[in-house]
Scaffold this motif. Structure first.
Motif, PDB file in Angstrom:
ATOM      1  N   LYS A 113      20.775  17.175 -15.399  1.00 27.26           N
ATOM      2  CA  LYS A 113      20.854  18.627 -15.515  1.00 27.26           C
ATOM      3  C   LYS A 113      20.213  19.051 -16.829  1.00 27.26           C
ATOM      4  O   LYS A 113      20.063  18.257 -17.746  1.00 27.26           O
ATOM      5  CB  LYS A 113      22.310  19.076 -15.485  1.00 27.26           C
ATOM      6  CG  LYS A 113      22.993  18.792 -14.175  1.00 27.26           C
ATOM      7  CD  LYS A 113      24.408  19.273 -14.218  1.00 27.26           C
ATOM      8  CE  LYS A 113      25.092  18.988 -12.889  1.00 27.26           C
ATOM      9  NZ  LYS A 113      26.470  19.418 -12.897  1.00 27.26           N
ATOM     10  N   THR A 114      19.834  20.318 -16.903  1.00 29.53           N
ATOM     11  CA  THR A 114      19.301  20.807 -18.173  1.00 29.53           C
ATOM     12  C   THR A 114      20.432  20.856 -19.186  1.00 29.53           C
ATOM     13  O   THR A 114      21.599  20.954 -18.836  1.00 29.53           O
ATOM     14  CB  THR A 114      18.689  22.214 -18.024  1.00 29.53           C
ATOM     15  OG1 THR A 114      19.673  23.078 -17.475  1.00 29.53           O
ATOM     16  CG2 THR A 114      17.475  22.185 -17.126  1.00 29.53           C
ATOM     17  N   CYS A 115      20.102  20.779 -20.432  1.00 27.06           N
ATOM     18  CA  CYS A 115      21.090  20.656 -21.494  1.00 27.06           C
ATOM     19  C   CYS A 115      21.647  22.018 -21.895  1.00 27.06           C
ATOM     20  O   CYS A 115      20.911  22.861 -22.394  1.00 27.06           O
ATOM     21  CB  CYS A 115      20.475  19.982 -22.708  1.00 27.06           C
ATOM     22  SG  CYS A 115      19.643  18.460 -22.295  1.00 27.06           S
TER      23      CYS A 115
ATOM     24  N   LYS B 145      13.595  22.655 -29.420  1.00 23.67           N
ATOM     25  CA  LYS B 145      14.596  21.590 -29.320  1.00 23.67           C
ATOM     26  C   LYS B 145      15.104  21.461 -27.889  1.00 23.67           C
ATOM     27  O   LYS B 145      15.310  20.360 -27.387  1.00 23.67           O
ATOM     28  CB  LYS B 145      15.772  21.875 -30.252  1.00 23.67           C
ATOM     29  CG  LYS B 145      15.510  21.552 -31.692  1.00 23.67           C
ATOM     30  CD  LYS B 145      16.754  21.809 -32.526  1.00 23.67           C
ATOM     31  CE  LYS B 145      16.492  21.613 -34.004  1.00 23.67           C
ATOM     32  NZ  LYS B 145      17.687  21.897 -34.810  1.00 23.67           N
ATOM     33  N   ARG B 146      15.327  22.596 -27.245  1.00 21.78           N
ATOM     34  CA  ARG B 146      15.837  22.599 -25.870  1.00 21.78           C
ATOM     35  C   ARG B 146      14.822  21.935 -24.935  1.00 21.78           C
ATOM     36  O   ARG B 146      15.181  21.125 -24.086  1.00 21.78           O
ATOM     37  CB  ARG B 146      16.128  24.029 -25.440  1.00 21.78           C
ATOM     38  CG  ARG B 146      16.678  24.182 -24.078  1.00 21.78           C
ATOM     39  CD  ARG B 146      18.149  24.029 -23.982  1.00 21.78           C
ATOM     40  NE  ARG B 146      18.843  24.787 -25.001  1.00 21.78           N
ATOM     41  CZ  ARG B 146      20.031  24.480 -25.459  1.00 21.78           C
ATOM     42  NH1 ARG B 146      20.656  23.445 -24.983  1.00 21.78           N
ATOM     43  NH2 ARG B 146      20.613  25.185 -26.373  1.00 21.78           N
ATOM     44  N   HIS B 147      13.535  22.267 -25.098  1.00 18.24           N
ATOM     45  CA  HIS B 147      12.500  21.667 -24.256  1.00 18.24           C
ATOM     46  C   HIS B 147      12.394  20.166 -24.516  1.00 18.24           C
ATOM     47  O   HIS B 147      12.216  19.379 -23.576  1.00 18.24           O
ATOM     48  CB  HIS B 147      11.146  22.334 -24.512  1.00 18.24           C
ATOM     49  CG  HIS B 147      11.006  23.667 -23.846  1.00 18.24           C
ATOM     50  ND1 HIS B 147      10.940  23.814 -22.478  1.00 18.24           N
ATOM     51  CD2 HIS B 147      10.914  24.907 -24.358  1.00 18.24           C
ATOM     52  CE1 HIS B 147      10.826  25.098 -22.180  1.00 18.24           C
ATOM     53  NE2 HIS B 147      10.804  25.778 -23.307  1.00 18.24           N
ATOM     54  N   GLU B 148      12.499  19.776 -25.766  1.00 18.43           N
ATOM     55  CA  GLU B 148      12.416  18.357 -26.099  1.00 18.43           C
ATOM     56  C   GLU B 148      13.604  17.596 -25.510  1.00 18.43           C
ATOM     57  O   GLU B 148      13.454  16.507 -24.962  1.00 18.43           O
ATOM     58  CB  GLU B 148      12.377  18.160 -27.606  1.00 18.43           C
ATOM     59  CG  GLU B 148      12.168  16.716 -28.005  1.00 18.43           C
ATOM     60  CD  GLU B 148      12.052  16.529 -29.506  1.00 18.43           C
ATOM     61  OE1 GLU B 148      11.809  15.393 -29.920  1.00 18.43           O
ATOM     62  OE2 GLU B 148      12.221  17.510 -30.253  1.00 18.43           O
TER      63      GLU B 148
ATOM     64  N   ALA C 116      15.707  13.837 -21.541  1.00 22.24           N
ATOM     65  CA  ALA C 116      16.680  13.525 -20.489  1.00 22.24           C
ATOM     66  C   ALA C 116      15.964  13.113 -19.210  1.00 22.24           C
ATOM     67  O   ALA C 116      16.375  12.160 -18.532  1.00 22.24           O
ATOM     68  CB  ALA C 116      17.579  14.726 -20.231  1.00 22.24           C
ATOM     69  N   ARG C 117      14.866  13.804 -18.875  1.00 19.31           N
ATOM     70  CA  ARG C 117      14.119  13.464 -17.663  1.00 19.31           C
ATOM     71  C   ARG C 117      13.472  12.092 -17.781  1.00 19.31           C
ATOM     72  O   ARG C 117      13.507  11.293 -16.840  1.00 19.31           O
ATOM     73  CB  ARG C 117      13.053  14.523 -17.386  1.00 19.31           C
ATOM     74  CG  ARG C 117      13.632  15.800 -16.852  1.00 19.31           C
ATOM     75  CD  ARG C 117      12.573  16.830 -16.617  1.00 19.31           C
ATOM     76  NE  ARG C 117      13.165  18.031 -16.041  1.00 19.31           N
ATOM     77  CZ  ARG C 117      12.564  19.194 -15.972  1.00 19.31           C
ATOM     78  NH1 ARG C 117      11.354  19.332 -16.454  1.00 19.31           N
ATOM     79  NH2 ARG C 117      13.160  20.223 -15.423  1.00 19.31           N
ATOM     80  N   SER C 118      12.861  11.813 -18.921  1.00 22.85           N
ATOM     81  CA  SER C 118      12.202  10.514 -19.067  1.00 22.85           C
ATOM     82  C   SER C 118      13.231   9.384 -19.104  1.00 22.85           C
ATOM     83  O   SER C 118      12.974   8.291 -18.572  1.00 22.85           O
ATOM     84  CB  SER C 118      11.320  10.479 -20.311  1.00 22.85           C
ATOM     85  OG  SER C 118      12.087  10.632 -21.472  1.00 22.85           O
TER      86      SER C 118
END
Length: 90
Positions: free
Chosen positions: A3-5, A35-38, A43-45
């Motif tokens: 999930k997104t953070c 920071k949110r995008h990173e 998390a995806r990788s």
């Protein structure tokens, strides 16, 4: 799929677009968005790495298929294809 953070990234991006250019508040919000995008990318990788590791541990042989992600994106199901990052797995 992870999930997104935390808070939705769209809300932070929208807040960034409302800030006045050159202001200190915009600089702070820009860093929060970055920071949110990173965090989401990490998390995806991480998920993809763990999933590929599971496949390698459980299967003696793996066959790889080349997918044309650009053509898949053109179809109506692109909303579900893009977040999954199909083109990054291998």
């Amino acid at each position: 799929m992870p999930k997104t953070c935390g808070q939705q990234p769209e809300k932070k991006t929208k807040a960034l677009s409302r800030k006045q250019k050159g202001s200190a508040g915009r600089a702070k919000t820009r860093l929060l968005v970055a920071k949110r995008h990173e965090k989401t990318g990490n998390a995806r990788s991480d998920f993809q790495h763990k999933l590929s590791r599971q496949y390698i541990d459980k299967n003696p042989a793996i066959i790889v298929e080349t997918l044309k992600v650009k053509n898949m994106i053109k179809t109506a199901s692109r909303q579900s294809i893009l977040p999954m990052c199909h083109g990054v797995a291998l």
